[in-house]
Design a protein around this motif. Structure first.
Motif, PDB file in Angstrom:
ATOM      1  N   GLY A 145       0.785  -1.223   0.000  1.00 28.09           N
ATOM      2  CA  GLY A 145       0.000   0.000   0.000  1.00 28.09           C
ATOM      3  C   GLY A 145       0.817   1.274   0.000  1.00 28.09           C
ATOM      4  O   GLY A 145       0.267   2.371   0.134  1.00 28.09           O
ATOM      5  N   ASP A 157      -0.690  -0.409 -10.343  1.00 27.26           N
ATOM      6  CA  ASP A 157      -1.883  -1.006 -10.970  1.00 27.26           C
ATOM      7  C   ASP A 157      -1.552  -2.390 -11.515  1.00 27.26           C
ATOM      8  O   ASP A 157      -2.316  -3.346 -11.330  1.00 27.26           O
ATOM      9  CB  ASP A 157      -2.402  -0.107 -12.094  1.00 27.26           C
ATOM     10  CG  ASP A 157      -3.039   1.174 -11.571  1.00 27.26           C
ATOM     11  OD1 ASP A 157      -3.511   1.173 -10.414  1.00 27.26           O
ATOM     12  OD2 ASP A 157      -3.040   2.177 -12.314  1.00 27.26           O
ATOM     13  N   ARG A 160      -1.209  -4.878  -8.621  1.00 28.13           N
ATOM     14  CA  ARG A 160      -2.495  -5.351  -8.100  1.00 28.13           C
ATOM     15  C   ARG A 160      -3.153  -6.354  -9.052  1.00 28.13           C
ATOM     16  O   ARG A 160      -3.796  -7.319  -8.615  1.00 28.13           O
ATOM     17  CB  ARG A 160      -3.421  -4.152  -7.843  1.00 28.13           C
ATOM     18  CG  ARG A 160      -3.053  -3.364  -6.581  1.00 28.13           C
ATOM     19  CD  ARG A 160      -4.051  -2.262  -6.304  1.00 28.13           C
ATOM     20  NE  ARG A 160      -3.858  -1.131  -7.192  1.00 28.13           N
ATOM     21  CZ  ARG A 160      -3.092  -0.080  -6.911  1.00 28.13           C
ATOM     22  NH1 ARG A 160      -2.420  -0.027  -5.765  1.00 28.13           N
ATOM     23  NH2 ARG A 160      -2.979   0.926  -7.759  1.00 28.13           N
ATOM     24  N   ASN A 184       1.960   3.620   5.654  1.00 24.48           N
ATOM     25  CA  ASN A 184       0.929   2.664   5.226  1.00 24.48           C
ATOM     26  C   ASN A 184       0.333   1.902   6.404  1.00 24.48           C
ATOM     27  O   ASN A 184      -0.143   0.785   6.239  1.00 24.48           O
ATOM     28  CB  ASN A 184       1.489   1.683   4.198  1.00 24.48           C
ATOM     29  CG  ASN A 184       2.660   0.871   4.719  1.00 24.48           C
ATOM     30  OD1 ASN A 184       3.357   1.289   5.636  1.00 24.48           O
ATOM     31  ND2 ASN A 184       2.895  -0.283   4.120  1.00 24.48           N
ATOM     32  N   ASP A 188      -7.357   2.294   6.911  1.00 24.36           N
ATOM     33  CA  ASP A 188      -7.895   2.303   5.545  1.00 24.36           C
ATOM     34  C   ASP A 188      -6.929   1.647   4.566  1.00 24.36           C
ATOM     35  O   ASP A 188      -7.337   0.861   3.695  1.00 24.36           O
ATOM     36  CB  ASP A 188      -8.185   3.742   5.099  1.00 24.36           C
ATOM     37  CG  ASP A 188      -9.407   4.328   5.792  1.00 24.36           C
ATOM     38  OD1 ASP A 188     -10.183   3.551   6.387  1.00 24.36           O
ATOM     39  OD2 ASP A 188      -9.575   5.563   5.750  1.00 24.36           O
ATOM     40  N   THR A 189      -5.633   1.951   4.688  1.00 23.19           N
ATOM     41  CA  THR A 189      -4.643   1.349   3.797  1.00 23.19           C
ATOM     42  C   THR A 189      -4.535  -0.149   4.053  1.00 23.19           C
ATOM     43  O   THR A 189      -4.493  -0.951   3.110  1.00 23.19           O
ATOM     44  CB  THR A 189      -3.269   2.018   3.982  1.00 23.19           C
ATOM     45  OG1 THR A 189      -3.385   3.413   3.694  1.00 23.19           O
ATOM     46  CG2 THR A 189      -2.235   1.399   3.058  1.00 23.19           C
ATOM     47  N   THR A 191      -6.755  -2.175   5.257  1.00 24.99           N
ATOM     48  CA  THR A 191      -7.958  -2.837   4.757  1.00 24.99           C
ATOM     49  C   THR A 191      -7.927  -2.956   3.241  1.00 24.99           C
ATOM     50  O   THR A 191      -8.264  -4.007   2.671  1.00 24.99           O
ATOM     51  CB  THR A 191      -9.212  -2.060   5.200  1.00 24.99           C
ATOM     52  OG1 THR A 191      -9.277  -2.057   6.624  1.00 24.99           O
ATOM     53  CG2 THR A 191     -10.474  -2.709   4.643  1.00 24.99           C
ATOM     54  N   ARG A 192      -7.515  -1.882   2.553  1.00 25.43           N
ATOM     55  CA  ARG A 192      -7.457  -1.912   1.094  1.00 25.43           C
ATOM     56  C   ARG A 192      -6.475  -2.975   0.600  1.00 25.43           C
ATOM     57  O   ARG A 192      -6.760  -3.723  -0.346  1.00 25.43           O
ATOM     58  CB  ARG A 192      -7.056  -0.543   0.560  1.00 25.43           C
ATOM     59  CG  ARG A 192      -7.052  -0.464  -0.959  1.00 25.43           C
ATOM     60  CD  ARG A 192      -6.844   0.954  -1.448  1.00 25.43           C
ATOM     61  NE  ARG A 192      -5.504   1.446  -1.173  1.00 25.43           N
ATOM     62  CZ  ARG A 192      -5.196   2.346  -0.245  1.00 25.43           C
ATOM     63  NH1 ARG A 192      -6.154   2.865   0.519  1.00 25.43           N
ATOM     64  NH2 ARG A 192      -3.944   2.748  -0.062  1.00 25.43           N
ATOM     65  N   VAL A 193      -5.335  -3.084   1.265  1.00 25.52           N
ATOM     66  CA  VAL A 193      -4.334  -4.071   0.878  1.00 25.52           C
ATOM     67  C   VAL A 193      -4.836  -5.490   1.118  1.00 25.52           C
ATOM     68  O   VAL A 193      -4.761  -6.360   0.235  1.00 25.52           O
ATOM     69  CB  VAL A 193      -3.018  -3.819   1.647  1.00 25.52           C
ATOM     70  CG1 VAL A 193      -2.064  -4.992   1.495  1.00 25.52           C
ATOM     71  CG2 VAL A 193      -2.352  -2.535   1.145  1.00 25.52           C
ATOM     72  N   ASP A 195      -7.918  -6.632   1.649  1.00 26.13           N
ATOM     73  CA  ASP A 195      -9.121  -7.025   0.917  1.00 26.13           C
ATOM     74  C   ASP A 195      -8.744  -7.679  -0.415  1.00 26.13           C
ATOM     75  O   ASP A 195      -9.401  -8.624  -0.864  1.00 26.13           O
ATOM     76  CB  ASP A 195     -10.021  -5.809   0.663  1.00 26.13           C
ATOM     77  CG  ASP A 195     -10.865  -5.441   1.876  1.00 26.13           C
ATOM     78  OD1 ASP A 195     -10.840  -6.191   2.878  1.00 26.13           O
ATOM     79  OD2 ASP A 195     -11.537  -4.390   1.829  1.00 26.13           O
ATOM     80  N   LEU A 196      -7.692  -7.171  -1.040  1.00 31.71           N
ATOM     81  CA  LEU A 196      -7.216  -7.764  -2.297  1.00 31.71           C
ATOM     82  C   LEU A 196      -6.414  -9.033  -2.027  1.00 31.71           C
ATOM     83  O   LEU A 196      -6.677 -10.090  -2.616  1.00 31.71           O
ATOM     84  CB  LEU A 196      -6.353  -6.751  -3.049  1.00 31.71           C
ATOM     85  CG  LEU A 196      -5.684  -7.264  -4.330  1.00 31.71           C
ATOM     86  CD1 LEU A 196      -6.732  -7.604  -5.388  1.00 31.71           C
ATOM     87  CD2 LEU A 196      -4.687  -6.240  -4.867  1.00 31.71           C
TER      88      LEU A 196
END
Length: 383
Positions: A145, A157, A160, A184, A188-189, A191-193, A195-196
């Motif tokens: 992240g 991009d 990911r 990072n 929020d960061t 969770t974003r990392v 989740d993927l």
């Protein structure tokens, strides 16, 4: 008035083509990276922002591997740890040729490949054929992240997109969640990392920031609080921002089916479905890992390799360390205490061969960072 002389570029310093790290054998026939991640351990070696250089052909690389005293059939091989093999067409061609050479020569050690770059179709095809020939290949996707201000030159991009592409190809992925810094560490960061990563990878390896001897100034540029003289950065297993550290315990509730390890050896054991050979099971480190019950059972029921003090002494002689005066072997604790100093690489190699703990003074010239196997503990600081 004197004119200041321009600064000379940092001299490039080369690693051995075959070397022992904490978890695996590093195989580095190509060194130097055209990227410029601010935390990279290659920075002070002059090996970032440079053209990758081939030190050994794929054929010569396998020759050196099989001739190395560190090599043994159970060793995990980490390819290209001094570059990103997917960063240029030339390095990708070297990678595919090396995987082909390993297959041709019947070398079936597990293979790990760490990358932040796009995994191209030709590489995916080669990995699949290598796995079909009996060599386990695992891809580590290093995604934490961080942005282009720190990971300069990385197409995030494309990184990911690697997750679903490799998953669809049936190639095991370990999410390398490193480093964790104040940049990072926010929820929020994280969770974003995750989740993927939790959707497409077998597990995550969560690491703070490694600070090897001599790298304090480099890491302080990323994390100013590290400038405090009383922080034992170089002897810590890793440095963690408190915010990220305190979030770790809550992650299994959000990602119940996604193991999260702080020790890379445990993640590898889980993916390879074999017991850990690094003496982690049952320790305080073991309890901090979010490890599935099936893997804990695998480690708990493993039969230890028979070993004697003479076996340990003979292995050290094989590695070129004949001057150890005594080996005090505690068979109950499976711990050898050595009189004399030992390099990190030699200690790790013998310990992994026999799944034992080795205690010895660190060699004075050793610049490898401290790890859990050496007794290093996480250092958690406020930011």
């Amino acid at each position: 008035m004197r004119t200041a002389l321009p600064l000379l570029p940092t001299q490039r310093t080369w690693e051995p083509v075959i070397d022992q790290h904490e978890t695996w054998l590093a195989v580095n026939p190509v060194q130097g990276c055209n990227k410029a991640c601010g935390y990279c351990y290659l920075v002070d070696r002059g090996q970032t922002r440079v053209k990758p250089t081939e030190l050994a052909t794929p054929q010569r690389t396998v020759d050196l591997l099989l001739a190395s005293p560190y090599y043994h059939p159970q060793a995990v091989l980490a390819l290209y740890t001094c570059t990103d093999a997917l960063s240029t067409p030339r390095t990708r061609a070297h990678l595919t040729a090396l995987l082909g050479e390993l297959t041709t020569r019947g070398v079936h050690n597990p293979v790990c490949l760490i990358t932040k770059c796009a995994v191209t179709d030709d590489v995916i095809d080669t990995i699949r054929s290598t796995r079909a020939a009996g060599t386990p290949v695992i891809v580590y996707l290093s995604y934490s992240g961080l942005g282009p201000d720190i990971e300069r030159g990385i197409d995030h991009d494309a990184l990911r997109e690697d997750f679903p592409r490799l998953h669809a190809a049936g190639i095991p992925v370990i999410h390398y969640w490193r480093p964790l810094t104040p940049a990072n560490a926010d929820p929020d960061t994280i969770t974003r990392v995750l989740d993927l990563a939790a959707r497409y990878s077998a597990c995550s390896v969560a690491v703070g920031l490694k600070v090897k001897p001599g790298a304090r100034d480099q890491m302080t540029e990323l994390w100013p609080e590290l400038a405090a003289d009383d922080l034992p950065l170089e002897t810590a297993d890793a440095v963690w921002p408190r915010q990220a550290w305190e979030l770790l315990d809550s992650l299994p509730h959000r990602y119940p089916n996604h193991p999260i390890f702080q020790t890379n050896s445990c993640a590898l054991a889980h993916v390879l479905q074999r017991p850990d050979a690094h003496r982690i099971h049952g320790t305080a480190t073991c309890t901090t890992n979010h490890c599935p019950g099936s893997q804990r059972e695998r480690c708990a029921t493993a039969s230890p390799v028979p070993v004697t003090a003479d076996d340990i002494r003979s292995s050290l002689v094989w590695l070129g360390v004949p001057k150890i005066r005594s080996v005090n072997w505690d068979a109950t604790q499976r711990t050898a205490t050595l009189e004399g100093s030992l390099s990190t690489r030699d200690r790790n190699n013998v310990a992994q061969r026999y799944a034992i703990t080795i205690r010895a003074r660190r060699a004075v010239e050793d610049r490898y960072w401290a790890g859990r196997l050496e007794g290093g503990r996480p250092l958690v600081i406020d930011s």
